[in-house]
Design a protein around this motif. Structure first.
Motif, short mmCIF file in Angstrom:
data_model
loop_
_atom_site.label_atom_id
_atom_site.label_comp_id
_atom_site.label_asym_id
_atom_site.label_seq_id
_atom_site.Cartn_x
_atom_site.Cartn_y
_atom_site.Cartn_z
N LYS A 272 0.83 -1.21 0.00
CA LYS A 272 0.00 0.00 0.00
C LYS A 272 0.86 1.25 0.00
CE LYS A 272 -3.68 2.39 2.46
NZ LYS A 272 -3.18 3.67 2.05
N THR A 273 1.91 1.25 0.80
CA THR A 273 2.81 2.40 0.85
C THR A 273 3.49 2.62 -0.49
OG1 THR A 273 3.18 2.00 3.19
CG2 THR A 273 4.79 3.37 2.07
N SER A 274 3.87 1.53 -1.13
CA SER A 274 4.51 1.64 -2.45
C SER A 274 3.56 2.28 -3.46
CB SER A 274 4.95 0.26 -2.93
OG SER A 274 5.42 0.31 -4.24
N TYR A 275 2.32 1.81 -3.48
CA TYR A 275 1.34 2.39 -4.40
C TYR A 275 1.03 3.85 -4.05
CZ TYR A 275 0.35 -1.86 -6.96
OH TYR A 275 0.46 -2.95 -7.77
N ASP A 276 0.93 4.15 -2.76
CA ASP A 276 0.69 5.54 -2.36
C ASP A 276 1.80 6.45 -2.84
OD1 ASP A 276 -1.69 4.90 -1.16
OD2 ASP A 276 -0.92 4.96 0.90
N ALA A 277 3.05 5.99 -2.69
CA ALA A 277 4.19 6.80 -3.12
C ALA A 277 4.17 7.00 -4.63
CB ALA A 277 5.49 6.14 -2.69
N LYS A 278 3.81 5.95 -5.37
CA LYS A 278 3.75 6.08 -6.83
C LYS A 278 2.62 7.02 -7.25
CE LYS A 278 5.92 1.73 -7.86
NZ LYS A 278 5.83 0.41 -8.44
N PHE A 279 1.48 6.94 -6.58
CA PHE A 279 0.37 7.84 -6.91
C PHE A 279 0.71 9.29 -6.59
CE2 PHE A 279 -2.67 4.08 -6.50
CZ PHE A 279 -2.76 3.93 -7.87
N ILE A 280 1.43 9.51 -5.49
CA ILE A 280 1.85 10.87 -5.15
C ILE A 280 2.79 11.40 -6.23
CG2 ILE A 280 3.26 12.21 -3.53
CD1 ILE A 280 2.06 10.47 -1.29
N LYS A 281 3.69 10.55 -6.70
CA LYS A 281 4.63 10.96 -7.76
C LYS A 281 3.88 11.27 -9.05
CE LYS A 281 8.79 9.47 -10.20
NZ LYS A 281 8.32 9.56 -11.56
N ILE A 282 2.94 10.42 -9.42
CA ILE A 282 2.16 10.66 -10.64
C ILE A 282 1.36 11.94 -10.52
CG2 ILE A 282 0.20 9.79 -11.98
CD1 ILE A 282 1.27 6.95 -11.42
N GLU A 283 0.76 12.16 -9.34
CA GLU A 283 -0.03 13.37 -9.12
C GLU A 283 0.84 14.62 -9.24
OE1 GLU A 283 -3.21 15.09 -5.86
OE2 GLU A 283 -1.71 13.63 -5.23
N SER A 284 2.03 14.57 -8.66
CA SER A 284 2.91 15.75 -8.75
C SER A 284 3.40 15.96 -10.17
CB SER A 284 4.08 15.61 -7.78
OG SER A 284 4.94 14.57 -8.17
N ASP A 285 3.66 14.89 -10.92
CA ASP A 285 4.06 15.02 -12.33
C ASP A 285 2.94 15.65 -13.15
OD1 ASP A 285 6.53 13.92 -11.79
OD2 ASP A 285 6.03 11.93 -12.58
N LEU A 286 1.71 15.19 -12.93
CA LEU A 286 0.58 15.75 -13.66
C LEU A 286 0.35 17.21 -13.30
CD1 LEU A 286 -1.99 12.81 -13.53
CD2 LEU A 286 -0.74 13.64 -15.52
N GLN A 287 0.51 17.54 -12.03
CA GLN A 287 0.35 18.93 -11.59
C GLN A 287 1.42 19.81 -12.22
OE1 GLN A 287 -2.22 20.10 -9.73
NE2 GLN A 287 -1.41 22.12 -10.20
N ARG A 288 2.66 19.31 -12.27
CA ARG A 288 3.75 20.06 -12.87
C ARG A 288 3.50 20.30 -14.36
NH1 ARG A 288 8.28 16.95 -13.57
NH2 ARG A 288 7.83 16.03 -11.57
N LYS A 289 3.01 19.27 -15.06
CA LYS A 289 2.71 19.41 -16.48
C LYS A 289 1.55 20.38 -16.71
CE LYS A 289 4.52 14.99 -17.99
NZ LYS A 289 4.25 13.70 -18.60
N ALA A 290 0.54 20.32 -15.84
CA ALA A 290 -0.60 21.24 -15.95
C ALA A 290 -0.15 22.68 -15.72
CB ALA A 290 -1.70 20.86 -14.98
N ASP A 291 0.71 22.88 -14.73
CA ASP A 291 1.23 24.22 -14.48
C ASP A 291 2.07 24.72 -15.65
OD1 ASP A 291 0.01 24.22 -12.01
OD2 ASP A 291 1.85 23.68 -10.90
N LYS A 292 2.85 23.83 -16.24
CA LYS A 292 3.68 24.20 -17.39
C LYS A 292 2.82 24.59 -18.58
CE LYS A 292 7.56 22.44 -20.08
NZ LYS A 292 8.42 21.27 -20.35
N LEU A 293 1.75 23.82 -18.84
CA LEU A 293 0.84 24.16 -19.93
C LEU A 293 0.12 25.47 -19.67
CD1 LEU A 293 -0.74 20.69 -20.78
CD2 LEU A 293 0.79 22.04 -22.21
N GLU A 294 -0.27 25.69 -18.40
CA GLU A 294 -0.97 26.92 -18.04
C GLU A 294 -0.05 28.15 -18.21
OE1 GLU A 294 -2.26 28.33 -13.80
OE2 GLU A 294 -3.73 26.86 -14.56
N ASN A 295 1.21 27.99 -17.88
CA ASN A 295 2.17 29.10 -18.01
C ASN A 295 2.50 29.39 -19.47
OD1 ASN A 295 2.28 29.48 -15.27
ND2 ASN A 295 4.08 28.18 -15.01
N ASN A 296 2.43 28.38 -20.35
CA ASN A 296 2.74 28.57 -21.77
C ASN A 296 1.60 29.27 -22.50
OD1 ASN A 296 5.27 27.48 -21.59
ND2 ASN A 296 4.62 25.42 -22.17
N GLU A 297 0.40 29.20 -22.01
CA GLU A 297 -0.74 29.82 -22.70
C GLU A 297 -0.87 31.25 -22.44
OE1 GLU A 297 -4.25 27.62 -21.68
OE2 GLU A 297 -3.59 25.87 -22.76
#
Length: 88
Positions: free
Chosen positions: A63-88
């Protein structure tokens, strides 16, 4: 009392997983390699407890392993969303 963050919760779960796994392995090793203590505690009762501790550690670890992976995926998606928002 302050609410725990997801990162703190994941760290706590990881520590609990390692601790219960280590306790289960230690109890199993004591049952296998050291003369049982006098009294009415049988080896089967101690081995069942150690197996349950190992199982609990494994479940919490997965469970901890999956939680850590989901946190990483969430932060990657947030970073990409912020990058797209800043480019527009």
């Amino acid at each position: 009392m302050a609410k725990m963050t997801q990162k703190e919760m994941t760290r706590l779960q990881g520590i609990m997983a390692v601790a219960s796994f280590a306790a289960g392995v230690a109890i199993a090793c004591v049952c296998l390699f050291i003369v049982p203590p006098p009294g009415e505690i049988s080896n089967s009762a101690i081995s069942i407890v150690s197996e349950l501790l190992v199982l609990a550690g494994a479940i919490l670890g997965v469970k901890t392993s999956y939680d850590a992976k989901f946190i990483k995926i969430e932060s990657d998606l947030q970073r990409k969303a912020d990058k797209l928002e800043n480019n527009e």
